[in-house]
Design a protein around this motif. Structure first.
Motif, mmCIF file in Angstrom:
data_model
loop_
_atom_site.group_PDB
_atom_site.id
_atom_site.type_symbol
_atom_site.label_atom_id
_atom_site.label_comp_id
_atom_site.label_asym_id
_atom_site.label_seq_id
_atom_site.Cartn_x
_atom_site.Cartn_y
_atom_site.Cartn_z
ATOM 1 N N ILE A 43 -16.875 7.687 7.520
ATOM 2 C CA ILE A 43 -15.667 7.139 6.891
ATOM 3 C C ILE A 43 -14.885 8.234 6.184
ATOM 4 N N ASP A 44 -15.600 9.129 5.509
ATOM 5 C CA ASP A 44 -14.935 10.247 4.832
ATOM 6 C C ASP A 44 -14.188 11.107 5.850
ATOM 7 N N ALA A 45 -14.823 11.353 7.001
ATOM 8 C CA ALA A 45 -14.176 12.148 8.051
ATOM 9 C C ALA A 45 -12.950 11.419 8.598
ATOM 10 N N LEU A 46 -13.080 10.112 8.821
ATOM 11 C CA LEU A 46 -11.970 9.318 9.341
ATOM 12 C C LEU A 46 -10.783 9.331 8.378
ATOM 13 N N TYR A 47 -11.067 9.130 7.101
ATOM 14 C CA TYR A 47 -9.982 9.094 6.116
ATOM 15 C C TYR A 47 -9.363 10.473 5.910
ATOM 16 N N SER A 48 -10.163 11.502 6.051
ATOM 17 C CA SER A 48 -9.611 12.869 5.950
ATOM 18 C C SER A 48 -8.663 13.149 7.107
ATOM 19 N N ALA A 49 -9.023 12.672 8.291
ATOM 20 C CA ALA A 49 -8.160 12.876 9.460
ATOM 21 C C ALA A 49 -6.840 12.131 9.291
ATOM 22 N N ILE A 50 -6.902 10.898 8.798
ATOM 23 C CA ILE A 50 -5.677 10.126 8.570
ATOM 24 C C ILE A 50 -4.828 10.785 7.484
ATOM 25 N N ALA A 51 -5.481 11.273 6.428
ATOM 26 C CA ALA A 51 -4.763 11.933 5.334
ATOM 27 C C ALA A 51 -4.032 13.173 5.832
ATOM 28 N N ASN A 52 -4.642 13.890 6.789
ATOM 29 C CA ASN A 52 -3.988 15.074 7.350
ATOM 30 C C ASN A 52 -2.688 14.703 8.054
ATOM 31 N N VAL A 53 -2.685 13.557 8.718
ATOM 32 C CA VAL A 53 -1.500 13.108 9.450
ATOM 33 C C VAL A 53 -0.415 12.648 8.494
ATOM 34 N N THR A 54 -0.792 11.833 7.514
ATOM 35 C CA THR A 54 0.197 11.234 6.617
ATOM 36 C C THR A 54 0.689 12.205 5.561
ATOM 37 N N ASN A 55 -0.139 13.221 5.283
ATOM 38 C CA ASN A 55 0.261 14.274 4.334
ATOM 39 C C ASN A 55 0.661 13.701 2.972
ATOM 40 N N MET A 56 -0.114 12.713 2.504
ATOM 41 C CA MET A 56 0.139 12.133 1.183
ATOM 42 C C MET A 56 -1.001 12.480 0.239
ATOM 43 N N ASP A 57 -0.641 12.766 -0.985
ATOM 44 C CA ASP A 57 -1.633 13.098 -2.000
ATOM 45 C C ASP A 57 -2.189 11.802 -2.585
ATOM 46 N N VAL A 58 -3.259 11.299 -1.958
ATOM 47 C CA VAL A 58 -3.858 10.043 -2.409
ATOM 48 C C VAL A 58 -5.334 10.254 -2.704
ATOM 49 N N TYR B 197 -6.831 1.616 5.558
ATOM 50 C CA TYR B 197 -6.298 2.834 4.949
ATOM 51 C C TYR B 197 -4.814 3.006 5.297
ATOM 52 N N ILE B 198 -4.477 2.755 6.550
ATOM 53 C CA ILE B 198 -3.078 2.896 6.978
ATOM 54 C C ILE B 198 -2.213 1.822 6.338
ATOM 55 N N ASN B 199 -2.751 0.606 6.172
ATOM 56 C CA ASN B 199 -2.001 -0.438 5.465
ATOM 57 C C ASN B 199 -1.684 -0.007 4.037
ATOM 58 N N ALA B 200 -2.650 0.657 3.396
ATOM 59 C CA ALA B 200 -2.427 1.125 2.023
ATOM 60 C C ALA B 200 -1.372 2.231 1.988
ATOM 61 N N ILE B 201 -1.440 3.144 2.952
ATOM 62 C CA ILE B 201 -0.425 4.210 3.050
ATOM 63 C C ILE B 201 0.957 3.610 3.255
ATOM 64 N N ASN B 202 1.047 2.621 4.127
ATOM 65 C CA ASN B 202 2.337 1.966 4.380
ATOM 66 C C ASN B 202 2.847 1.229 3.145
ATOM 67 N N SER B 203 1.932 0.743 2.305
ATOM 68 C CA SER B 203 2.350 0.109 1.039
ATOM 69 C C SER B 203 3.031 1.121 0.127
ATOM 70 N N ILE B 204 2.538 2.350 0.139
ATOM 71 C CA ILE B 204 3.181 3.417 -0.648
ATOM 72 C C ILE B 204 4.585 3.672 -0.122
ATOM 73 N N ILE B 205 4.718 3.695 1.196
ATOM 74 C CA ILE B 205 6.034 3.943 1.799
ATOM 75 C C ILE B 205 7.006 2.820 1.449
ATOM 76 N N VAL B 206 6.533 1.588 1.454
ATOM 77 C CA VAL B 206 7.374 0.452 1.052
ATOM 78 C C VAL B 206 7.885 0.667 -0.373
ATOM 79 N N ALA B 207 6.972 1.063 -1.269
ATOM 80 C CA ALA B 207 7.371 1.298 -2.666
ATOM 81 C C ALA B 207 8.398 2.425 -2.754
ATOM 82 N N GLN B 208 8.221 3.475 -1.949
ATOM 83 C CA GLN B 208 9.160 4.589 -1.955
ATOM 84 C C GLN B 208 10.529 4.184 -1.410
ATOM 85 N N LEU B 209 10.530 3.358 -0.368
ATOM 86 C CA LEU B 209 11.792 2.868 0.181
ATOM 87 C C LEU B 209 12.566 2.060 -0.852
#
Length: 529
Positions: A443-458, A506-518
């Motif tokens: 899971i740590d590896a999976l989330y690290s890979a997603i974090a690399n793509v989204t480039n968000m400090d979470v 994890y991606i749903n949570a990232i998209n929630s951040i984007i909604v807040a930013q929009l």
């Protein structure tokens, strides 16, 4: 002036008796600090005679949490000198310490558990209280299995230990056998006799939940004169658990005109306490649990959502803000009605649709909800974009929202003891993004890979997974919380593949951040409907 009910929390003792829920010293102290912030009057920190580790943990709680006189620290002992000594040496470091001892009073306990006569057990209890009083002024005596005891023998025991010096009498429904009317009547009779004997002695109850009646029995006891209640956070404890602190406290607060009592509990700390206990003990709270369950303030029925949006009192007797939550949650599903969907769109600043336009968008929403089961804010952005593309490509309000959000296309995870790794393929608009990473686990590896793509400090602050069905095709439900710039975003997802469910969440949570930013970029302030 309303009567003050003392709240005795036994999460660290009775709650810790749940198999697999053992706490270390640090965890006990952390939970005790939170219980103090919650406002409990007494913390039962453990059973010091059981092990050296528990003795040291109780001692640490007494020293670090019990260093003020506004909270009492106690621990459990059997009615034997060695146990009492152990409790004394552990809790004596607190400003306000107490010795708590327990001895059975029912025929089953006296004759079958102890193989002694009632007179012998009675004398053991008297001697134990007298000895404890030489050590500390505050002594609680618990009459184990009181609800199955002969009433006159129970009273004879209570009368004797009060005369020996007990300052609190606790009446346990040890095996959850009692029924509210019956238990209330017993407490009424005991309270009447105790107040005539010595009105300074506190009458307490400790109810178990074997028949699902722990909270009801505790409330019945309060109605009939109990001065103190013993509870645990999330209702955890031996077998089916104990009376749930949050249920008892919120019932007293919500129905104050019925009970006419109050507590010192700061209810806004209930959810923080619940989550801390659940996290440290590794015990998930059932989703439909009263007050602290995930669904306690979540509404998916269209009829309920419509009523709540018109008046929160329609379906909400406890406000989520009162227990430390930000707001109720309207979960958008195929069962959601027009009012709920329109409200969600307005919160995203989509307020200018005509009725005809909204009906088309609502139909698109239903199609997605049937396929996806739960619709998130970022899904609504995409629905609106799809509507504009379908109906009015040149509309000035048309923005390319789809390109803002991430969607999982594929993943590969390799789990081994040396180099757990993950690769992901994620779509963002017309882009296809790929990344690989290693981690301390899959899971740590999976989330690290997603974090690399989204480039968000979470920062991942919570990860939970549960099975919500049985068999080979069991569905895994994942809930996570991530923190971004001091704000926490919670998301969930379900799939028969738990790695996919984890990635979707994890991606749903990232998209929630984007909604807040929009919303922030467009200065879109939610309307209150």
């Amino acid at each position: 002036m309303t009567k003050k009910i003392l709240v005795f929390d036994t999460t660290l003792r009775d709650g810790e008796q749940v198999p697999g829920a053992k706490l270390n010293l640090y965890e006990k102290v952390e939970i005790a600090q939170q219980l103090k912030k919650l406002g409990v009057d007494i913390i039962e920190a453990g059973f010091p005679a059981s092990s050296n580790g528990d003795f040291e943990a109780v001692k640490a709680v007494a020293e670090r949490v019990g260093n003020t006189s506004d909270i009492m620290i106690t621990a459990l002992a059997r009615a034997v000198k060695a146990d009492i000594d152990s409790v004394y040496h552990a809790v004596k470091h607190a400003e306000n310490p107490m010795i708590h001892m327990v001895l059975g009073t029912s025929d089953i306990h006296v004759e079958k558990k102890f193989s002694k006569s009632k007179d012998q057990i009675l004398q053991i209890g008297i001697d134990a209280v007298k000895y404890a009083k030489t050590l500390l002024p505050q002594v609680q005596y618990s009459t184990e299995d009181a609800s199955r005891s002969d009433f006159e023998y129970l009273w004879k025991t209570i009368e004797a230990v009060i005369k020996a010096g007990a300052t609190m009498i606790n009446v346990p429904d040890t095996v959850g056998y009692a029924e509210p009317e019956e238990f209330g009547e017993m407490i009424y009779k005991l309270n009447d006799r105790m107040k005539n004997l010595d009105d300074r002695v506190i009458l307490s109850v400790h109810c178990h939940n074997d028949l699902g009646l722990a909270t009801a029995n505790t409330l019945a006891a309060i109605k009939n004169g109990a001065d103190k209640v013993e509870c645990t956070i999330n209702g955890i404890g031996e077998r089916a658990g104990n009376a749930s602190l949050e249920e008892v406290v919120m019932a007293l607060k919500t129905r104050s005109s019925i009970y006419n009592v109050s507590t010192n509990i700061n209810t806004k700390e209930i959810m923080n306490t619940s989550r801390l206990v659940s996290s440290f003990m590794g015990l998930d709270v059932q989703v439909n649990k009263a007050i602290t369950g995930d669904n306690a303030f979540a509404h998916s029925s269209g009829i309920h959502q419509d009523g709540l949006l018109k008046s929160r009192d329609a379906y909400e007797i406890v406000h989520p803000e009162d227990v430390g939550l930000e707001d109720m949650e309207l979960v958008l599903t195929a069962r959601s009605g027009r009012h709920a969907v329109k409200n969600a769109l307005q919160k995203l600043a989509f307020r200018d649709f005509t009725e005809e336009e909204f009906e088309q968008i609502f139909e698109m929403f239903l199609q997605l909800a049937d396929a996806k089961k739960e619709v998130y804010d970022h899904d609504l952005y995409v629905i609106v974009e799809d509507y504009y593309e379908k109906v009015e490509k040149n509309n000035p309000n048309h923005q390319n929202y789809r390109s803002q959000f991430y969607a999982l296309d594929d993943l590969q995870v390799i789990s081994n003891s040396a180099f757990p790794s993950a690769s992901v393929k994620i779509i963002k608009g017309d882009e296809i993004l790929k990344s690989s990473a290693v981690g301390s686990g899959p899971i740590d590896a999976l989330y690290s890979a997603i974090a690399n793509v989204t480039n968000m400090d979470v920062k991942l602050v919570e990860y939970n997974i549960n099975s919500v069905s049985r068999g080979k095709e069991a569905i895994g439900k994942v809930k996570i919380a991530i923190e971004h710039e001091g704000t926490k975003y919670i998301a969930k997802a379900a799939d028969t593949d738990i790695l996919k469910a984890s990635a979707y969440a994890y991606i749903n949570a990232i998209n929630s951040i984007i909604v807040a930013q929009l919303n922030a970029l467009n200065n879109k302030v939610p309307e209150i409907v």
